[in-house]
Enzyme design. Sequence first.
Site, PDB file in Angstrom:
ATOM      1  N   HIS A   1       0.850  -1.190   0.000  1.00 48.68           N
ATOM      2  CA  HIS A   1       0.000   0.000   0.000  1.00 48.68           C
ATOM      3  C   HIS A   1       0.882   1.234   0.000  1.00 48.68           C
ATOM      4  CE1 HIS A   1      -3.766   2.163   0.663  1.00 48.68           C
ATOM      5  NE2 HIS A   1      -3.051   2.984   1.400  1.00 48.68           N
TER       6      HIS A   1
ATOM      7  N   LEU B   1     -10.855  -3.653   2.515  1.00 47.50           N
ATOM      8  CA  LEU B   1      -9.853  -2.968   1.714  1.00 47.50           C
ATOM      9  C   LEU B   1      -8.784  -2.305   2.586  1.00 47.50           C
ATOM     10  CD1 LEU B   1      -8.941  -2.093  -1.115  1.00 47.50           C
ATOM     11  CD2 LEU B   1     -10.369  -0.048  -0.853  1.00 47.50           C
ATOM     12  N   ASP B   2      -7.517  -2.688   2.341  1.00 47.95           N
ATOM     13  CA  ASP B   2      -6.359  -2.113   3.022  1.00 47.95           C
ATOM     14  C   ASP B   2      -6.413  -2.245   4.540  1.00 47.95           C
ATOM     15  OD1 ASP B   2      -5.306  -1.314   0.555  1.00 47.95           O
ATOM     16  OD2 ASP B   2      -6.351   0.602   0.620  1.00 47.95           O
ATOM     17  N   GLU B   3      -7.117  -3.251   5.024  1.00 42.34           N
ATOM     18  CA  GLU B   3      -7.236  -3.466   6.463  1.00 42.34           C
ATOM     19  C   GLU B   3      -6.639  -4.809   6.890  1.00 42.34           C
ATOM     20  OE1 GLU B   3      -8.279  -1.226   8.566  1.00 42.34           O
ATOM     21  OE2 GLU B   3      -8.893   0.228   7.049  1.00 42.34           O
TER      22      GLU B   3
END
Length: 285
Positions: free
Chosen positions: A193, A228-230
């Site tokens: 990320h 998402l992105d976690e």
Amino acid sequence: MSDREFVLTLSCPDSRGIVAAVANLLTAHRCNIEESQQYGDHYTGRFFMRVQLTAEDPAVSEDVLRGALAALAAEYGMDWNLWRREARTRVLVMVSRFGHCLNDLLYRQRSGLLNAEITAVVSNHPDLEFLADSYGVDFHHLPVTPETKPEQEARLLELVQGYDVDLVVLARYMQVLSEDLCQKMSGRIINIHHSFLPSFKGARPYHQAHARGVKLIGATAHYVTADLDEGPIIEQEVVRVDHTFSPERLTAVGRDLESVALARAVNWHAEHRILLNGGKTVVFR
């Protein structure tokens, strides 16, 4: 590296005597412990262990060793794996139009700095085919739209199976994977990320950072989940910046951070140094 060298990883409810039990079992089966790391999480009550070992007695087969470990695992409620150290992790890299992370991984592989084998590159754009070709790695162009996402992901899974892929790496792949794919590949997809999570999400993160006058930028490598992105964070790399940094300079510095953090995460996964601990990770470096 011989076919008698292994890595044992395990996690279980924490209790007294686990380290001794593992060491005694390996000693009884004529195994030499070359590296051992362990961690007990007081907050979750879980115990984690990674052991690098050599089975020195040819009479003790891998099946015999696995049988003994299975019995011990049942006693302690362990989740465990025994990996052959000589078996290289097979990687499929997904990328869109930014090639810095892909180029870094391919270079590290060619230079012997990546403990994994990149088997193929998949992209939703044709732009980076030349880069994969220059390293002799198969390239597959799989364009995707909201309407064709199920078909594209089905083809991706066919490639994963066809190349016998252990790990999918999203090296700046700018598409969101479906919940179904995330579940099928749980713990087997790593994403980089372009931010020091949790921070500026979405498009043009370094321009967002510049607009806010940040003093620290970074990149985060994490496992992919349906959120998402976690997903569980594996590695983060940061650098201090100041008011003199333009958005373009922030972007250049950020891309270096992304490449470093992703390469570390891939190597640690390939060496079986990462154990999941709920929504986070234990990394035995």
